[in-house]
Enzyme design. Structure first.
Site, PDB file in Angstrom:
ATOM      1  N   HIS A  17      22.140  44.469  13.341  1.00 42.76           N
ATOM      2  CA  HIS A  17      22.310  44.990  14.708  1.00 42.76           C
ATOM      3  C   HIS A  17      20.984  45.574  15.218  1.00 42.76           C
ATOM      4  O   HIS A  17      20.605  45.356  16.369  1.00 42.76           O
ATOM      5  CB  HIS A  17      23.338  46.141  14.736  1.00 42.76           C
ATOM      6  CG  HIS A  17      24.733  45.756  14.348  1.00 42.76           C
ATOM      7  ND1 HIS A  17      25.440  46.388  13.345  1.00 42.76           N
ATOM      8  CD2 HIS A  17      25.571  44.819  14.859  1.00 42.76           C
ATOM      9  CE1 HIS A  17      26.651  45.872  13.257  1.00 42.76           C
ATOM     10  NE2 HIS A  17      26.754  44.911  14.156  1.00 42.76           N
ATOM     11  N   LYS A  41      41.999  46.845  14.995  1.00 46.23           N
ATOM     12  CA  LYS A  41      41.517  47.181  13.654  1.00 46.23           C
ATOM     13  C   LYS A  41      41.120  48.649  13.561  1.00 46.23           C
ATOM     14  O   LYS A  41      40.354  49.142  14.373  1.00 46.23           O
ATOM     15  CB  LYS A  41      40.328  46.330  13.150  1.00 46.23           C
ATOM     16  CG  LYS A  41      39.589  45.457  14.063  1.00 46.23           C
ATOM     17  CD  LYS A  41      38.388  44.819  13.331  1.00 46.23           C
ATOM     18  CE  LYS A  41      37.430  44.226  14.338  1.00 46.23           C
ATOM     19  NZ  LYS A  41      36.238  43.635  13.914  1.00 46.23           N
ATOM     20  N   ARG A  90      24.831  35.083  14.138  1.00 49.61           N
ATOM     21  CA  ARG A  90      24.269  34.930  12.790  1.00 49.61           C
ATOM     22  C   ARG A  90      24.251  33.475  12.346  1.00 49.61           C
ATOM     23  O   ARG A  90      23.269  32.988  11.834  1.00 49.61           O
ATOM     24  CB  ARG A  90      25.086  35.742  11.773  1.00 49.61           C
ATOM     25  CG  ARG A  90      24.751  37.205  11.789  1.00 49.61           C
ATOM     26  CD  ARG A  90      25.770  37.959  11.043  1.00 49.61           C
ATOM     27  NE  ARG A  90      27.077  37.633  11.588  1.00 49.61           N
ATOM     28  CZ  ARG A  90      28.142  38.386  11.470  1.00 49.61           C
ATOM     29  NH1 ARG A  90      28.080  39.490  10.779  1.00 49.61           N
ATOM     30  NH2 ARG A  90      29.287  38.046  12.010  1.00 49.61           N
ATOM     31  N   SER A 128      29.039  43.952   8.939  1.00 55.72           N
ATOM     32  CA  SER A 128      29.600  45.269   8.615  1.00 55.72           C
ATOM     33  C   SER A 128      30.714  45.117   7.578  1.00 55.72           C
ATOM     34  O   SER A 128      30.870  45.943   6.687  1.00 55.72           O
ATOM     35  CB  SER A 128      30.160  45.938   9.869  1.00 55.72           C
ATOM     36  OG  SER A 128      29.140  46.119  10.816  1.00 55.72           O
TER      37      SER A 128
HETATM   38  O1  PNS Z   1      31.569  43.805  16.511  1.00 54.72           O
HETATM   39  P1  PNS Z   1      32.762  43.006  16.959  1.00 54.72           P
HETATM   40  O2  PNS Z   1      34.036  43.522  16.301  1.00 54.72           O
HETATM   41  O3  PNS Z   1      32.577  41.523  16.765  1.00 54.72           O
HETATM   42  O4  PNS Z   1      32.897  43.279  18.554  1.00 54.72           O
HETATM   43  C1  PNS Z   1      33.927  42.686  19.312  1.00 54.72           C
HETATM   44  C2  PNS Z   1      34.025  43.350  20.687  1.00 54.72           C
HETATM   45  C3  PNS Z   1      34.267  44.842  20.539  1.00 54.72           C
HETATM   46  C4  PNS Z   1      32.750  43.129  21.457  1.00 54.72           C
HETATM   47  C5  PNS Z   1      35.217  42.673  21.454  1.00 54.72           C
HETATM   48  O5  PNS Z   1      36.371  42.729  20.658  1.00 54.72           O
HETATM   49  C6  PNS Z   1      35.491  43.325  22.798  1.00 54.72           C
HETATM   50  O6  PNS Z   1      34.769  43.131  23.743  1.00 54.72           O
HETATM   51  N1  PNS Z   1      36.568  44.129  22.860  1.00 54.72           N
HETATM   52  C7  PNS Z   1      36.965  44.828  24.078  1.00 54.72           C
HETATM   53  C8  PNS Z   1      38.266  44.240  24.636  1.00 54.72           C
HETATM   54  C9  PNS Z   1      37.984  43.033  25.523  1.00 54.72           C
HETATM   55  O7  PNS Z   1      37.249  43.099  26.494  1.00 54.72           O
HETATM   56  N2  PNS Z   1      38.620  41.886  25.187  1.00 54.72           N
HETATM   57  C10 PNS Z   1      38.473  40.657  25.959  1.00 54.72           C
HETATM   58  C11 PNS Z   1      37.362  39.759  25.444  1.00 54.72           C
HETATM   59  S1  PNS Z   1      37.786  39.075  23.872  1.00 54.72           S
END
Ligand code: PNS
Length: 162
Positions: A17, A41, A90, A128
């Site tokens: 990150h 989660k 990645r 992570s």
């Molecule tokens: O680090 P991650 O877990 O891959 O991040 C995922 C994240 C938090 C960016 C994604 O789940 C997110 O944007 N969540 C907020 C809810 C949302 O907007 N959902 C619609 C798009 S999938």
């Protein structure tokens, strides 16, 4: 002035990150690291703990701030007047998930786009999730996460196994 929002779980932040953040600062004027409250989660670290770990790890970087959000990412970007979303990629295995997420976000709000940056070769295997597993099983995560995160992982797992 381009304000980029870098959303994620950051449970915990890794050097992968941080590499994206450092390189992002060469392109964007300001980066906001937005820690998501994920209803699906439950994290190892609380959102507050994650934010503090990020702040401590990035205290030498200017033009970076740390925040958290609940609900839709696009609403957060709109509310905070962000211009773009950045995400790290990645491997090809990340592509499908990221493609869907960027597409639904654009469907929800087409005012901003998602910019992808390839993770540096030294960190393409770092996530992570694997960091937590290695640390939980007593392996070393040195060189993959900042020292404060390494220490936080040690104390978290010590506390959990007590
Ligand atoms: O680090 P991650 O877990 O891959 O991040 C995922 C994240 C938090 C960016 C994604 O789940 C997110 O944007 N969540 C907020 C809810 C949302 O907007 N959902 C619609 C798009 S999938």
């Amino acid at each position: 002035m381009i304000k980029a929002i870098y959303p994620g779980s950051f449970d915990p932040i890794t050097f992968g990150h941080i590499d994206i953040i450092r390189r992002g600062l060469e392109v964007f004027d300001q980066i906001v690291i937005a820690v998501a409250h994920n209803i699906e989660k439950e994290g190892l670290f609380s959102v507050e703990e994650r934010k503090n770990l990020i702040r401590e790890a990035l205290k030498d970087l200017n033009r970076v701030s740390v925040d958290s959000f609940e609900g839709l990412l696009v609403n957060y970007v709109e509310k905070t007047q962000g211009n773009v979303i950045i995400r790290g990629l990645r491997a090809t295995s990340d592509f499908e998930y990221e493609f869907h997420m960027a597409s639904i976000n654009r469907h929800l709000n087409n005012r901003f786009d998602t910019f992808f940056m390839m993770t540096a070769k030294d960190y393409f295997f770092v996530s992570s999730r694997t960091i937590k597993e290695v640390a939980m099983l007593g392996g070393s995560v040195k060189g993959l996460v900042p020292e404060n995160v390494e220490n936080a992982l040690k104390s978290k797992f010590r506390a959990l196994t007590r």
